[in-house]
Design a protein around this motif. Structure first.
Motif, PDB file in Angstrom:
ATOM      1  N   ALA A  86       0.825  -1.203   0.000  1.00  0.00           N
ATOM      2  CA  ALA A  86       0.000   0.000   0.000  1.00  0.00           C
ATOM      3  C   ALA A  86       0.862   1.257   0.000  1.00  0.00           C
ATOM      4  CB  ALA A  86      -0.925  -0.019   1.216  1.00  0.00           C
ATOM      5  N   VAL A  87       1.956   1.225   0.765  1.00  0.00           N
ATOM      6  CA  VAL A  87       2.855   2.378   0.798  1.00  0.00           C
ATOM      7  C   VAL A  87       3.488   2.600  -0.570  1.00  0.00           C
ATOM      8  CG1 VAL A  87       5.000   3.266   1.778  1.00  0.00           C
ATOM      9  CG2 VAL A  87       3.303   2.207   3.281  1.00  0.00           C
ATOM     10  N   PHE A  88       3.954   1.517  -1.177  1.00  0.00           N
ATOM     11  CA  PHE A  88       4.599   1.665  -2.482  1.00  0.00           C
ATOM     12  C   PHE A  88       3.609   2.075  -3.569  1.00  0.00           C
ATOM     13  CE2 PHE A  88       8.868  -0.200  -1.655  1.00  0.00           C
ATOM     14  CZ  PHE A  88       9.574   0.722  -2.410  1.00  0.00           C
ATOM     15  N   ALA A  89       2.362   1.695  -3.428  1.00  0.00           N
ATOM     16  CA  ALA A  89       1.367   2.120  -4.405  1.00  0.00           C
ATOM     17  C   ALA A  89       1.257   3.636  -4.436  1.00  0.00           C
ATOM     18  CB  ALA A  89       0.013   1.490  -4.080  1.00  0.00           C
ATOM     19  N   ARG A  90       1.456   4.269  -3.275  1.00  0.00           N
ATOM     20  CA  ARG A  90       1.416   5.732  -3.212  1.00  0.00           C
ATOM     21  C   ARG A  90       2.731   6.354  -3.664  1.00  0.00           C
ATOM     22  NH1 ARG A  90      -0.592   7.699   2.480  1.00  0.00           N
ATOM     23  NH2 ARG A  90      -0.649   9.664   1.305  1.00  0.00           N
ATOM     24  N   LEU A  91       3.828   5.641  -3.460  1.00  0.00           N
ATOM     25  CA  LEU A  91       5.131   6.199  -3.800  1.00  0.00           C
ATOM     26  C   LEU A  91       5.531   5.992  -5.256  1.00  0.00           C
ATOM     27  CD1 LEU A  91       7.182   5.181  -0.631  1.00  0.00           C
ATOM     28  CD2 LEU A  91       6.630   7.511  -1.351  1.00  0.00           C
ATOM     29  N   MET A  92       5.045   4.942  -5.894  1.00  0.00           N
ATOM     30  CA  MET A  92       5.496   4.634  -7.250  1.00  0.00           C
ATOM     31  C   MET A  92       5.279   5.766  -8.248  1.00  0.00           C
ATOM     32  SD  MET A  92       7.305   2.038  -7.483  1.00  0.00           S
ATOM     33  CE  MET A  92       7.429   2.101  -9.270  1.00  0.00           C
ATOM     34  N   PRO A  93       4.138   6.476  -8.210  1.00  0.00           N
ATOM     35  CA  PRO A  93       4.009   7.605  -9.153  1.00  0.00           C
ATOM     36  C   PRO A  93       5.087   8.669  -8.940  1.00  0.00           C
ATOM     37  CG  PRO A  93       1.866   6.999  -8.261  1.00  0.00           C
ATOM     38  CD  PRO A  93       2.883   6.228  -7.465  1.00  0.00           C
ATOM     39  N   LEU A  94       5.510   8.872  -7.691  1.00  0.00           N
ATOM     40  CA  LEU A  94       6.568   9.838  -7.408  1.00  0.00           C
ATOM     41  C   LEU A  94       7.903   9.346  -7.940  1.00  0.00           C
ATOM     42  CD1 LEU A  94       4.232  10.520  -5.384  1.00  0.00           C
ATOM     43  CD2 LEU A  94       6.004  11.209  -3.769  1.00  0.00           C
ATOM     44  N   ILE A  95       8.167   8.049  -7.746  1.00  0.00           N
ATOM     45  CA  ILE A  95       9.416   7.470  -8.237  1.00  0.00           C
ATOM     46  C   ILE A  95       9.466   7.521  -9.761  1.00  0.00           C
ATOM     47  CG2 ILE A  95      10.723   5.315  -8.409  1.00  0.00           C
ATOM     48  CD1 ILE A  95       9.687   4.626  -5.581  1.00  0.00           C
ATOM     49  N   GLU A  96       8.347   7.175 -10.406  1.00  0.00           N
ATOM     50  CA  GLU A  96       8.308   7.183 -11.865  1.00  0.00           C
ATOM     51  C   GLU A  96       8.436   8.592 -12.432  1.00  0.00           C
ATOM     52  OE1 GLU A  96       4.628   5.205 -12.502  1.00  0.00           O
ATOM     53  OE2 GLU A  96       5.474   3.192 -12.210  1.00  0.00           O
ATOM     54  N   ALA A  97       7.998   9.593 -11.673  1.00  0.00           N
ATOM     55  CA  ALA A  97       8.114  10.983 -12.131  1.00  0.00           C
ATOM     56  C   ALA A  97       9.530  11.519 -11.998  1.00  0.00           C
ATOM     57  CB  ALA A  97       7.148  11.871 -11.350  1.00  0.00           C
ATOM     58  N   HIS A  98      10.371  10.809 -11.246  1.00  0.00           N
ATOM     59  CA  HIS A  98      11.745  11.281 -11.029  1.00  0.00           C
ATOM     60  C   HIS A  98      12.607  10.775 -12.175  1.00  0.00           C
ATOM     61  CE1 HIS A  98      14.520  13.333  -8.483  1.00  0.00           C
ATOM     62  NE2 HIS A  98      15.339  12.314  -8.403  1.00  0.00           N
ATOM     63  N   THR A  99      12.520  11.449 -13.299  1.00  0.00           N
ATOM     64  CA  THR A  99      13.174  11.038 -14.531  1.00  0.00           C
ATOM     65  C   THR A  99      14.682  11.192 -14.441  1.00  0.00           C
ATOM     66  OG1 THR A  99      12.996  13.262 -15.441  1.00  0.00           O
ATOM     67  CG2 THR A  99      11.149  11.755 -15.860  1.00  0.00           C
ATOM     68  N   ALA A 100      15.377  10.575 -15.405  1.00  0.00           N
ATOM     69  CA  ALA A 100      16.836  10.689 -15.445  1.00  0.00           C
ATOM     70  C   ALA A 100      17.263  12.151 -15.575  1.00  0.00           C
ATOM     71  CB  ALA A 100      17.388   9.867 -16.610  1.00  0.00           C
ATOM     72  N   GLU A 101      16.497  12.942 -16.306  1.00  0.00           N
ATOM     73  CA  GLU A 101      16.833  14.356 -16.454  1.00  0.00           C
ATOM     74  C   GLU A 101      16.731  15.077 -15.118  1.00  0.00           C
ATOM     75  OE1 GLU A 101      14.729  12.676 -18.364  1.00  0.00           O
ATOM     76  OE2 GLU A 101      15.904  12.589 -20.218  1.00  0.00           O
ATOM     77  N   ARG A 102      15.696  14.763 -14.349  1.00  0.00           N
ATOM     78  CA  ARG A 102      15.559  15.370 -13.025  1.00  0.00           C
ATOM     79  C   ARG A 102      16.695  14.927 -12.105  1.00  0.00           C
ATOM     80  NH1 ARG A 102       9.157  15.259 -11.169  1.00  0.00           N
ATOM     81  NH2 ARG A 102       8.439  16.934 -12.556  1.00  0.00           N
ATOM     82  N   VAL A 103      17.034  13.653 -12.177  1.00  0.00           N
ATOM     83  CA  VAL A 103      18.120  13.127 -11.350  1.00  0.00           C
ATOM     84  C   VAL A 103      19.393  13.928 -11.574  1.00  0.00           C
ATOM     85  CG1 VAL A 103      19.637  11.141 -10.954  1.00  0.00           C
ATOM     86  CG2 VAL A 103      17.175  10.797 -11.238  1.00  0.00           C
ATOM     87  N   LEU A 104      19.731  14.172 -12.835  1.00  0.00           N
ATOM     88  CA  LEU A 104      20.992  14.848 -13.143  1.00  0.00           C
ATOM     89  C   LEU A 104      20.950  16.325 -12.777  1.00  0.00           C
ATOM     90  CD1 LEU A 104      21.976  13.154 -16.514  1.00  0.00           C
ATOM     91  CD2 LEU A 104      22.642  12.556 -14.181  1.00  0.00           C
ATOM     92  N   ARG A 105      19.797  16.974 -12.968  1.00  0.00           N
ATOM     93  CA  ARG A 105      19.687  18.371 -12.543  1.00  0.00           C
ATOM     94  C   ARG A 105      19.858  18.486 -11.029  1.00  0.00           C
ATOM     95  NH1 ARG A 105      15.181  18.696 -16.098  1.00  0.00           N
ATOM     96  NH2 ARG A 105      13.714  18.866 -14.360  1.00  0.00           N
ATOM     97  N   ASP A 106      19.199  17.585 -10.314  1.00  0.00           N
ATOM     98  CA  ASP A 106      19.303  17.619  -8.852  1.00  0.00           C
ATOM     99  C   ASP A 106      20.718  17.282  -8.390  1.00  0.00           C
ATOM    100  OD1 ASP A 106      16.637  18.262  -8.737  1.00  0.00           O
ATOM    101  OD2 ASP A 106      15.974  16.289  -8.041  1.00  0.00           O
ATOM    102  N   ALA A 107      21.352  16.324  -9.059  1.00  0.00           N
ATOM    103  CA  ALA A 107      22.716  15.940  -8.682  1.00  0.00           C
ATOM    104  C   ALA A 107      23.660  17.130  -8.773  1.00  0.00           C
ATOM    105  CB  ALA A 107      23.212  14.802  -9.568  1.00  0.00           C
ATOM    106  N   ASP A 108      23.527  17.928  -9.818  1.00  0.00           N
ATOM    107  CA  ASP A 108      24.350  19.135  -9.933  1.00  0.00           C
ATOM    108  C   ASP A 108      24.163  20.031  -8.712  1.00  0.00           C
ATOM    109  OD1 ASP A 108      25.196  18.268 -12.408  1.00  0.00           O
ATOM    110  OD2 ASP A 108      23.864  19.598 -13.543  1.00  0.00           O
ATOM    111  N   ALA A 109      22.899  20.202  -8.306  1.00  0.00           N
ATOM    112  CA  ALA A 109      22.604  21.078  -7.171  1.00  0.00           C
ATOM    113  C   ALA A 109      23.123  20.484  -5.864  1.00  0.00           C
ATOM    114  CB  ALA A 109      21.097  21.316  -7.083  1.00  0.00           C
TER     115      ALA A 109
END
Length: 241
Positions: A86-109
């Motif tokens: 149940a917890v992961f059902a709520r978290l999966m949309p957030l995880i899927e929205a964290h695209t590789a492009e977002r990962v790299l932008r955040d990593a720079d910051a």
């Protein structure tokens, strides 16, 4: 062991995070620690404090910050098997929205913030991660060759395409429930082909999430093995920092 809450400017807003580091006013090697898919919570503070006690400045960001400050959803004190789905059902949309492009932008910051803190020594840093955080750590290290000297990822997916960009010393600790010996052999061949200085192993009798003491997956022996692999790696890679 001081822990302070910080807010990190990013291309998409401000990421809440916390930092743990030794007291005393000295400068220490920096470590960026990515949480698992459940996000920032007390067990991550415990782990960051433990690592900081060995002489590191540890920064733990809320990579779900676009959806709000941590915790982005209400979590039980213990994430047992009866609530995990149940917890992961709520978290999966957030995880899927964290695209590789977002990962790299955040990593720079995140790396930019980490390396400018007055408590952080000059020189290369390390990146660690758990579960999905291991994937974020790998992509961060690959995007910052020469800057990230050590990468450690535990019970997480592996981005094989990112391996060729790694210059860091690497340890990958896999759950027995996540990776077959055959798949481990193929992964290690890919690491060898990419010229990565690495150790990569399956932790015996473990399931996904074995480092996290607030879950049913927790394995105390595997957590000790994790520290036995992580601390020497950081010592080797950051010794000159």
């Amino acid at each position: 062991m001081p822990i302070k809450t910080v807010r990190i400017p990013t291309a998409d807003g401000r990421s809440d995070a916390f930092a743990a580091f030794p007291d005393g006013g000295e400068r220490h090697p920096g470590v960026l620690m990515y949480p698992d898919g459940f996000g920032v919570r007390p067990v991550l503070r415990e782990m960051a404090r433990e690592l900081a006690g060995h002489g590191y400045y540890v920064l733990v960001p809320n990579f779900f910050y676009r959806q709000g400050p941590a915790p982005v959803i209400e979590l039980p004190e213990h994430i047992g098997d009866e609530v995990r789905s149940a917890v992961f059902a709520r978290l999966m949309p957030l995880i899927e929205a964290h695209t590789a492009e977002r990962v790299l932008r955040d990593a720079d910051a995140y790396l930019g913030f980490l390396t400018t803190q007055p408590e952080v020594a000059a020189g290369p840093v390390a990146v660690t991660g758990y579960c999905i955080g291991g994937l974020l750590a790998t992509r961060t290290a690959a995007a910052h060759p020469g800057h990230v000297a050590a990468l450690a990822a535990f019970h997480g997916p592996v981005d094989v395409d990112a391996l060729s960009g790694l210059t860091a010393q690497v340890h990958l600790g896999h759950a027995e429930g996540d990776l077959t010996p055959e798949a481990l052999g193929e992964l290690n061949q890919a690491l060898d082909a990419a010229g990565v200085d690495h150790t990569s192993e399956i932790y015996p009798d473990t399931v996904h999430g074995f480092t996290m003491s607030d879950t049913d997956a927790f394995d105390p022996a595997a957590l000790r093995r994790h520290w036995d692999r992580l601390l020497p790696l950081l010592d080797r890679a950051l010794a000159a920092t």
